[in-house]
Design an enzyme around this catalytic site. Structure first.
Site, PDB file in Angstrom:
ATOM      1  N   ASN A   8      44.956  23.168  46.208  1.00 27.73           N
ATOM      2  CA  ASN A   8      45.449  21.795  46.069  1.00 27.73           C
ATOM      3  C   ASN A   8      45.203  21.362  44.627  1.00 27.73           C
ATOM      4  O   ASN A   8      44.075  21.065  44.247  1.00 27.73           O
ATOM      5  CB  ASN A   8      44.692  20.889  47.058  1.00 27.73           C
ATOM      6  CG  ASN A   8      45.026  19.420  46.872  1.00 27.73           C
ATOM      7  OD1 ASN A   8      45.982  19.071  46.187  1.00 27.73           O
ATOM      8  ND2 ASN A   8      44.226  18.560  47.492  1.00 27.73           N
ATOM      9  N   TRP A   9      46.283  21.335  43.853  1.00 31.95           N
ATOM     10  CA  TRP A   9      46.132  21.009  42.431  1.00 31.95           C
ATOM     11  C   TRP A   9      45.931  19.515  42.189  1.00 31.95           C
ATOM     12  O   TRP A   9      45.687  19.102  41.050  1.00 31.95           O
ATOM     13  CB  TRP A   9      47.363  21.487  41.660  1.00 31.95           C
ATOM     14  CG  TRP A   9      47.455  22.973  41.498  1.00 31.95           C
ATOM     15  CD1 TRP A   9      46.597  23.916  41.997  1.00 31.95           C
ATOM     16  CD2 TRP A   9      48.467  23.692  40.786  1.00 31.95           C
ATOM     17  NE1 TRP A   9      47.012  25.178  41.639  1.00 31.95           N
ATOM     18  CE2 TRP A   9      48.156  25.070  40.896  1.00 31.95           C
ATOM     19  CE3 TRP A   9      49.608  23.321  40.072  1.00 31.95           C
ATOM     20  CZ2 TRP A   9      48.953  26.068  40.307  1.00 31.95           C
ATOM     21  CZ3 TRP A   9      50.391  24.312  39.494  1.00 31.95           C
ATOM     22  CH2 TRP A   9      50.068  25.663  39.608  1.00 31.95           C
ATOM     23  N   HIS A  93      44.865  13.854  53.323  1.00 33.60           N
ATOM     24  CA  HIS A  93      43.725  14.154  52.447  1.00 33.60           C
ATOM     25  C   HIS A  93      42.889  12.885  52.251  1.00 33.60           C
ATOM     26  O   HIS A  93      43.432  11.780  52.165  1.00 33.60           O
ATOM     27  CB  HIS A  93      44.237  14.688  51.107  1.00 33.60           C
ATOM     28  CG  HIS A  93      43.147  15.266  50.274  1.00 33.60           C
ATOM     29  ND1 HIS A  93      42.275  14.490  49.559  1.00 33.60           N
ATOM     30  CD2 HIS A  93      42.765  16.549  50.086  1.00 33.60           C
ATOM     31  CE1 HIS A  93      41.407  15.277  48.947  1.00 33.60           C
ATOM     32  NE2 HIS A  93      41.684  16.530  49.255  1.00 33.60           N
ATOM     33  N   GLU A 152      37.102  18.669  55.951  1.00 35.54           N
ATOM     34  CA  GLU A 152      36.741  18.291  54.586  1.00 35.54           C
ATOM     35  C   GLU A 152      35.692  17.185  54.589  1.00 35.54           C
ATOM     36  O   GLU A 152      36.035  15.997  54.568  1.00 35.54           O
ATOM     37  CB  GLU A 152      37.994  17.809  53.855  1.00 35.54           C
ATOM     38  CG  GLU A 152      39.058  18.878  53.710  1.00 35.54           C
ATOM     39  CD  GLU A 152      39.607  18.911  52.302  1.00 35.54           C
ATOM     40  OE1 GLU A 152      39.536  19.964  51.680  1.00 35.54           O
ATOM     41  OE2 GLU A 152      40.058  17.865  51.824  1.00 35.54           O
ATOM     42  N   GLY A 158      35.117  17.363  45.681  1.00 28.58           N
ATOM     43  CA  GLY A 158      35.122  17.082  44.245  1.00 28.58           C
ATOM     44  C   GLY A 158      33.751  16.757  43.666  1.00 28.58           C
ATOM     45  O   GLY A 158      33.653  16.244  42.557  1.00 28.58           O
ATOM     46  N   SER A 185      34.290  21.562  47.389  1.00 31.55           N
ATOM     47  CA  SER A 185      33.502  22.286  46.385  1.00 31.55           C
ATOM     48  C   SER A 185      33.401  23.789  46.654  1.00 31.55           C
ATOM     49  O   SER A 185      32.347  24.401  46.455  1.00 31.55           O
ATOM     50  CB  SER A 185      32.102  21.663  46.263  1.00 31.55           C
ATOM     51  OG  SER A 185      32.198  20.306  45.874  1.00 31.55           O
ATOM     52  N   GLY A 207      39.238  21.664  42.883  1.00 32.16           N
ATOM     53  CA  GLY A 207      38.901  21.947  41.490  1.00 32.16           C
ATOM     54  C   GLY A 207      39.032  23.414  41.089  1.00 32.16           C
ATOM     55  O   GLY A 207      39.612  23.728  40.036  1.00 32.16           O
TER      56      GLY A 207
END
Ligand code: PGA
Length: 224
Positions: A8-9, A93, A152, A158, A185, A207
């Site tokens: 996921n950019w 998200h 998540e 992040g 992470s 990331g």
């Protein structure tokens, strides 16, 4: 069941040129890895150029809107995504929920994705979100490999602080669906534990998906 790794950019990189370069580097790295399915989810404006250079990886979007077309300023429909050969779509998200996306919207988006034949990657942080996301959706429609859940935990997204593997395992066991990813992470060092010890079927990587070398290493590690 091959593991699935979704990159996921988010709102990165800052130009189409850099997006294509990153996609090409990832493609080069994963070309010979057979044991995993890989998805790249760039921002909407880069779906077309990135889609053109993907061979081994599949194309994913970071969101969708439930109507096909119409007066919905700023939204991107499932129909438009299908034209760009998008196959997967991230839904719900936590960064979108923080901007006001409700459980009801998440539920509508999942229904639209399933209806359109897009594979939803549904992000949930807890059991309540899971229940609300799948409300009135037939279990048989989501208990397939083409419907993906991503656990998540908010504290891990992040932050560079991955969620405890033992606690993740308990959550994985509580989710009675065949295909569940871990997100938060993830890097090449901690990735194997979430698959081998906690029992997840892959990852939603934020990331670390922006560094081609690290992303490829994650894929390599879980294919070993
Ligand atoms: P992160 O993001 O890997 O940067 O923690 C994960 C996600 O937001 O899905």
């Amino acid at each position: 069941m091959k593991p699935l790794i979704v990159g996921n950019w988010k709102m990165n990189p800052d130009s189409p040129g850099r997006a294509v370069l990153l996609a090409k580097k990832v493609e080069l790295g994963i070309a010979k890895i057979k044991g995993a399915n890989i998805v790249i989810a760039p921002p909407f404006p880069f779906l077309l150029p990135v889609g053109k250079v993907l061979k081994r990886a599949r194309l994913g979007a970071q969101d969708l809107f439930w109507e096909a077309e119409g007066a919905f300023t700023g939204e991107v429909s499932w129909h438009q995504l299908k034209h760009l050969r998008v196959e997967y779509v991230i839904i719900g998200h936590s960064e979108r929920r923080a901007l006001g996306e409700s459980d009801e919207m998440v539920n509508k988006k999942i229904k639209a994705a399933l209806q359109a034949g897009l594979k939803p990657v549904v992000c949930i942080a807890n059991a309540i979100q899971l229940k609300k996301a799948l409300k009135t959706i037939q279990e048989s429609r989501v208990k397939t490999q083409d419907s993906i859940l991503a656990f998540e935990p908010l504290s891990a997204i992040g932050t560079g602080k991955p969620y405890d593997v033992g606690a993740s395992k308990r959550m994985r066991n509580a989710i009675k669906y065949p295909f569940v990813l871990y997100g938060g992470s993830v890097n090449s060092k901690n990735a194997p534990d979430y698959v081998k010890k906690a029992g997840f079927q892959g990852f939603l990587v934020g990331g670390a998906s922006l560094k081609a070398g690290e992303f490829v290493k994650i894929v390599q590690k879980i294919c070993q």
